[in-house]
Motif scaffolding. Structure first.
Motif, PDB file in Angstrom:
ATOM      1  N   PHE A 119      32.619  35.902  28.816  1.00 14.55           N
ATOM      2  CA  PHE A 119      31.993  35.443  27.399  1.00 14.55           C
ATOM      3  C   PHE A 119      31.263  34.112  27.555  1.00 14.55           C
ATOM      4  N   PRO A 120      29.974  34.222  26.980  1.00 12.53           N
ATOM      5  CA  PRO A 120      28.776  33.209  26.866  1.00 12.53           C
ATOM      6  C   PRO A 120      29.531  31.867  26.567  1.00 12.53           C
ATOM      7  N   MET A 121      29.129  30.711  27.444  1.00 10.18           N
ATOM      8  CA  MET A 121      29.510  29.683  26.900  1.00 10.18           C
ATOM      9  C   MET A 121      28.614  28.599  26.347  1.00 10.18           C
ATOM     10  N   PHE A 148      27.847  35.124  43.117  1.00  7.29           N
ATOM     11  CA  PHE A 148      29.194  34.242  43.026  1.00  7.29           C
ATOM     12  C   PHE A 148      29.505  34.085  41.908  1.00  7.29           C
ATOM     13  N   PRO A 149      30.462  33.498  41.273  1.00  2.00           N
ATOM     14  CA  PRO A 149      30.938  33.489  39.781  1.00  2.00           C
ATOM     15  C   PRO A 149      30.287  32.510  39.107  1.00  2.00           C
ATOM     16  N   TYR A 150      29.768  31.372  39.710  1.00  2.00           N
ATOM     17  CA  TYR A 150      29.068  30.360  38.551  1.00  2.00           C
ATOM     18  C   TYR A 150      27.754  30.463  38.581  1.00  2.00           C
ATOM     19  N   MET A 151      27.047  31.655  38.863  1.00  3.79           N
ATOM     20  CA  MET A 151      25.640  31.578  38.781  1.00  3.79           C
ATOM     21  C   MET A 151      25.394  32.445  37.357  1.00  3.79           C
ATOM     22  N   LEU A 152      24.096  32.265  36.856  1.00  4.71           N
ATOM     23  CA  LEU A 152      23.941  32.782  35.531  1.00  4.71           C
ATOM     24  C   LEU A 152      24.325  34.200  35.635  1.00  4.71           C
ATOM     25  N   ARG A 153      24.837  34.575  34.170  1.00  8.54           N
ATOM     26  CA  ARG A 153      25.555  35.765  33.924  1.00  8.54           C
ATOM     27  C   ARG A 153      24.434  36.707  33.146  1.00  8.54           C
ATOM     28  N   TYR A 154      23.672  35.973  32.213  1.00  4.32           N
ATOM     29  CA  TYR A 154      22.927  36.556  31.553  1.00  4.32           C
ATOM     30  C   TYR A 154      21.448  35.776  31.053  1.00  4.32           C
ATOM     31  N   VAL A 179      31.644  40.037  22.566  1.00  6.78           N
ATOM     32  CA  VAL A 179      30.677  39.085  21.836  1.00  6.78           C
ATOM     33  C   VAL A 179      30.249  39.792  20.817  1.00  6.78           C
ATOM     34  N   ALA A 180      30.866  39.772  19.566  1.00  6.32           N
ATOM     35  CA  ALA A 180      30.330  40.685  18.448  1.00  6.32           C
ATOM     36  C   ALA A 180      29.678  39.654  17.420  1.00  6.32           C
ATOM     37  N   PRO A 181      28.650  40.151  17.051  1.00  6.36           N
ATOM     38  CA  PRO A 181      28.001  39.555  15.933  1.00  6.36           C
ATOM     39  C   PRO A 181      28.568  40.287  14.561  1.00  6.36           C
ATOM     40  N   CYS A 182      29.129  39.425  13.598  1.00  2.00           N
ATOM     41  CA  CYS A 182      29.847  39.834  12.387  1.00  2.00           C
ATOM     42  C   CYS A 182      29.807  39.517  11.401  1.00  2.00           C
ATOM     43  N   GLU A 183      30.411  40.146  10.202  1.00  3.50           N
ATOM     44  CA  GLU A 183      30.303  39.558   8.903  1.00  3.50           C
ATOM     45  C   GLU A 183      31.797  39.262   8.586  1.00  3.50           C
ATOM     46  N   LYS A 184      31.921  38.164   7.840  1.00  4.08           N
ATOM     47  CA  LYS A 184      33.311  37.535   7.833  1.00  4.08           C
ATOM     48  C   LYS A 184      34.014  37.991   6.569  1.00  4.08           C
ATOM     49  N   THR A 185      35.345  38.428   7.053  1.00  2.00           N
ATOM     50  CA  THR A 185      36.203  39.055   5.919  1.00  2.00           C
ATOM     51  C   THR A 185      37.617  38.438   6.120  1.00  2.00           C
ATOM     52  N   ASN A 186      38.075  37.546   5.153  1.00  3.26           N
ATOM     53  CA  ASN A 186      39.259  37.005   5.245  1.00  3.26           C
ATOM     54  C   ASN A 186      39.658  36.388   6.560  1.00  3.26           C
ATOM     55  N   THR A 246      29.103  31.230  31.785  1.00  2.00           N
ATOM     56  CA  THR A 246      30.171  31.652  31.083  1.00  2.00           C
ATOM     57  C   THR A 246      31.274  30.591  31.246  1.00  2.00           C
ATOM     58  N   HIS A 247      32.401  30.906  30.221  1.00  2.00           N
ATOM     59  CA  HIS A 247      33.667  30.020  30.424  1.00  2.00           C
ATOM     60  C   HIS A 247      34.210  30.136  31.935  1.00  2.00           C
ATOM     61  N   ALA A 248      34.281  31.223  32.755  1.00  3.13           N
ATOM     62  CA  ALA A 248      34.709  31.345  33.944  1.00  3.13           C
ATOM     63  C   ALA A 248      33.969  30.428  35.024  1.00  3.13           C
TER      64      ALA A 248
END
Length: 860
Positions: free
Chosen positions: A430-432, A656-662, A22-29, A450-452
């Protein structure tokens, strides 16, 4: 409990090892590089899935093969177990074992070494499709597993499921059905709001093929025109419709984290979400209730810290005074005091919230009344943010309209993958999406799933509803700004292959039986809704009769959700709508159903008593927490397991896997190793470290809801702690008090229409219940001499002796949720500031309620 800085440092040391993509990024090509010097992670924009995969590997700190062999898994569809007296029991499966097996079969996982999307078949082998050409792919045997580790519990309560595995919810929800040759199947039926002037009158059907194609094109717009990639955020402020779902699925394809706003949110709450999420794009429609509100939010609001500095620099106020005044707010308007007195020097010359572009879906129109149009023309809202209108031809392609709507099979999908973004493989945690909750009682909290999480949702569809792909049709009364909409209007139905029926407008307007007619018209087999609107139907005998006379025999199961339910409401629903009308319990943070009734399970006896059972994978209990100085117990709460029949806090004793992650937060560090959002809220609001007589220190998840566990293993739910009244030390659930009064309707002709109970302060008892009652017949309202004594006896028969007060009013606030209704009524009865009224469909009743209460209070 509260963590001190040393304890957070210990957790940080563990989380640093759990790098998340989960990266905040700057765009390069086309590739974004991590801006922080602490890590060199990267992530790819959509396009070539192999490039995206390489980038995602880098972000997660792992390069190379992501497929791992692990023996011992099997292909069991559903693990058989029976819930015992204290939650899940049976030696066959723990929560981890259950979802080790279920996740393999309920969704597809990405295998890096073969560049394939795979799901385990009933035979035990892995089957799916290659990314490059969408050709079918198999992996013999059950030994392969997509994850390094099923559950990482090294730093509780920051649990990570399916560590190292990669997936994308869009593939399992959309692509797979077309690849399987079910493109012609109807994904959505949308029933229009016929009461709205100028609205489309005919129902709309959207096939799975059309959903795939249009979500691909929408993803292309966001990726190509706005440069959005995985980890970027999008805010949606749109009318509930299939069009919004198309853009939701487009976000999922790219790994964009999205947030859907409820209708009628005021500008300040839109601004709050912009500040908290930092979205690069806000999607809305041209309308005074949508785009105008969005532009007001961007133009006029600023973060509180900026507002304090601005006011001080202009000499308008003292910083300390403003900090105290605005301590519970996220944003402040430049049009309110002290800026309102500041003159032109305080007025903005551009959008105060910059960095967010606005996309107007020009092809999607909502009816505009003459009054609204006049207001727009008289007081136009300036468009200061970068804004673009997407026209009618947005989804046109060199493919003909007919071909675009008839994608069928691997060859068609492979062709589309070469021109439009395929789903980007993402780490399972990964957050959805983010849903903001409790924004009406304090600063909004962003619950992040999340996606899962769809692995668990699919299982709830199997266990509670026995949902069958291509057979069942499900209608859920909700909006996409609620978790109910995200989970059971989108993810659960799409991933299960069930057709979803969407109903625009109010379920009981213009006719009280409108929702029942829609059920009949579209052959709905599964119905899910809260109980608030059914209580509204029970207001009059005529309304109840209309519903009772509507044929809903197509329903095989229906359920309440998320709200306390009285036996009286369930009894009527079972007689009027569906004999198999069950109760379910869950909340935004749970992600999906956690208490319900297993479909066809005769051991879970169905009665009109609002009982429901923990899902077979759930470890549940009821704890009575002690008030204490937490440092006395080494930072742990002291609690006792409540006995059967005792009302206390309901808890989950394992994840359990479908509860809040963050909890969304710490956005500045989003993407850095160990990022887990707002950790303090996670450990003070949702999770507690607990000691009981039976167990040493352990973590439990608590929602702040009260429940009673019964001897047969079932539970009844009694609302949040602020919906449970403490009368002389005895706890009473508001829904049971309401149920006692509503029993009057079951005994014959009753003057009772609607009934809502709240608490009112009392000098001797602390507080006493106040029943707000509307008349079934305005010309014959309930009276003290004729009716109140009978109502008192009904309540006493239901809950025991209690001092009950009654006020008769003409009308109550209409909302989808009884929680919001009670908040409004409690504010009125206590003379407090009214909460946000955006969820109230009849706000004109509020002044009358205030006046009625004032008169009643003087005479009591």
């Amino acid at each position: 409990m509260f963590f001190d800085d040393d304890e957070f440092e210990e957790i940080d040391a563990v989380l640093e090892k759990q790098e998340l993509e989960v990266a905040p990024c700057e765009k390069t090509n086309g590739i974004r590089k991590e801006t922080s010097s602490s890590t060199s992670t990267i992530s790819a924009s959509c396009g070539d899935p192999q490039e995206a995969t390489k980038a995602v590997d880098g972000v997660n700190g792992v390069n190379g093969d992501r497929c791992h062999d692990l023996k011992g898994a099997n292909g069991v569809d559903c693990i058989t177990s029976v819930n015992g007296a204290h939650g899940r029991s049976g030696a066959d499966a723990t929560s981890e074992q259950y979802f080790d097996r279920a996740a393999r079969k309920n969704m597809h996982w990405y295998c890096e070494d073969t560049k394939t999307w795979l799901r385990q078949s009933d035979a035990g082998d892995w089957r799916g499709w290659q990314v490059e050409n969408a050709a079918s792919a198999t992996r013999p045997g059950a030994e392969w597993t997509p994850w390094h580790r099923l559950l990482d519990d090294d730093a509780p309560p920051f649990y990570m499921w399916y560590e190292g595995a990669r997936t994308n919810a869009a593939f399992s929800e959309v692509d797979v059905h077309v690849l399987d040759g079910r493109g012609d199947e109807v994904a959505y039926v949308e029933e229009p709001d016929t009461a709205m002037e100028g609205a489309v009158q005919a129902p709309r059907e959207l096939t799975r093929s059309q959903l795939l194609f249009q979500s691909m094109v929408a993803a292309q717009v966001m990726a190509h025109d706005y440069g959005l990639i995985a980890g970027d955020r999008v805010l949606m402020f749109l009318p509930p419709s299939v069009e919004q779902i198309i853009w939701v699925e487009a976000c999922k394809r790219l790994g964009i984290i999205y947030c859907c706003c409820n209708p009628r949110l005021p500008a300040e709450q839109i601004a709050d979400r912009v500040v908290l999420l930092k979205p690069k794009l806000l999607i809305t429609i041209e309308h005074p209730e949508w785009s105008c509100i969005a532009h007001k939010a961007l133009n006029n609001y600023m973060p509180c810290a900026d507002a304090i500095q601005r006011a001080a620099s202009l000499g308008l106020a003292v910083e300390a005074e403003l900090a105290g005044r605005w301590r519970d707010r996220v944003t402040v308007s430049c049009l309110e005091p002290p800026f309102a007195e500041g003159g032109s020097s305080a007025a903005p010359d551009g959008p105060l919230l910059s960095g967010t572009s606005v996309l107007i879906l020009g092809y999607l129109a909502a009816p505009i009344s003459a009054v609204q149009r006049k207001m727009m023309n008289a007081r136009p809202v300036p468009v200061l943010a970068e804004t673009r209108v997407l026209g009618e031809d947005w989804a046109r392609d060199e493919l003909s309209d007919e071909a675009a709507g008839r994608l069928q099979g691997p060859a068609d999908v492979a062709a589309m993958y070469k021109r439009y973004p395929p789903p980007v493989p993402l780490e399972a945690n990964f957050p959805m999406f983010v849903i903001f909750t409790s924004g009406t009682t304090g600063k909004p909290k962003g619950v992040c799933h999340t996606h899962a999480y769809i692995a668990g949702l699919v299982e709830t569809m199997k266990v509670s509803f026995q949902a069958k792909q291509g057979v069942d049709r499900m209608m859920t009364v909700a909006t996409l700004g609620w978790i109910t909409g995200q989970s059971y209007q989108i993810s659960a139905v799409l991933a299960s292959g069930v057709t979803s029926v969407l109903m625009q407008g109010h379920p009981t307007s213009p006719s009280p039986a409108r929702f029942a007619h829609v059920i009949n018209k579209h052959n709905v087999t599964i119905f899910k809704a809260g109980s608030a609107f059914l209580r509204g139907v029970m207001t009059t005998d005529a309304a109840m009769k209309q519903v009772e006379e509507t044929d809903t025999t197509c329903l095989k199961v229906a359920t309440f959700c998320a709200e306390p339910v009285s036996g009286a409401v369930q009894e009527w629903a079972q007689g009027a709508l569906c004999a198999n009308y069950i109760n379910s319990y869950w909340a935004t943070e749970h992600g999906g159903i956690v208490w319900s009734r297993e479909f066809g399970n005769s051991e879970q006896v169905l009665k009109a008593d609002a009982h429901c059972w923990p899902m077979r994978w759930l470890d549940a209990d009821v704890y009575a927490f002690e008030d204490q100085n937490l440092s006395d117990a080494g930072g742990a709460w002291k609690a006792q397991r409540a006995g059967d029949g005792v009302r206390a806090d309901v808890v989950c004793t394992s994840p359990f896997p479908y509860m809040l992650r963050y909890v969304w937060g710490d956005v500045e560090n989003f993407g850095a190793p160990g990022w887990r959002g707002d950790r303090r809220t996670m450990t003070t609001k949702y999770w507690r470290r607990v000691q009981t007589m039976e167990r040493a220190t352990h973590w439990v998840y608590t929602q702040g809801d009260f429940a009673v566990r019964h001897q047969d293993g079932s539970y009844t739910f009694h609302g949040r702690s602020d919906e449970v009244l403490n009368v002389n030390g005895i706890l009473f659930g508001t829904e049971h008090l309401e149920g006692g009064i509503l029993r009057d309707k079951q005994l014959g002709k009753s003057p009772i229409g609607h009934c809502v109970v709240t608490g009112i302060p009392h000098a001797i008892s602390g507080e006493v219940p106040l029943a707000w009652i509307t008349p079934a017949d305005p010309g014959d309202p309930p009276t003290e001499t004729r009716d109140f004594g009978r109502l008192f006896r009904l309540v006493q028969d239901t809950v025991g002796s209690v001092n009950l007060m009654i006020i008769v009013v003409k009308e109550l606030p209409q909302t989808f949720s009884g929680k919001f209704m009670r908040r409004v009524l409690m504010a009125i009865s206590r003379g407090e500031a009214l909460p946000d009224l955006s969820m109230v469909s009849n706000p004109d009743c509020i002044p009358h309620l205030i006046d009625s209460f004032s008169k009643w209070n003087l005479n009591r």
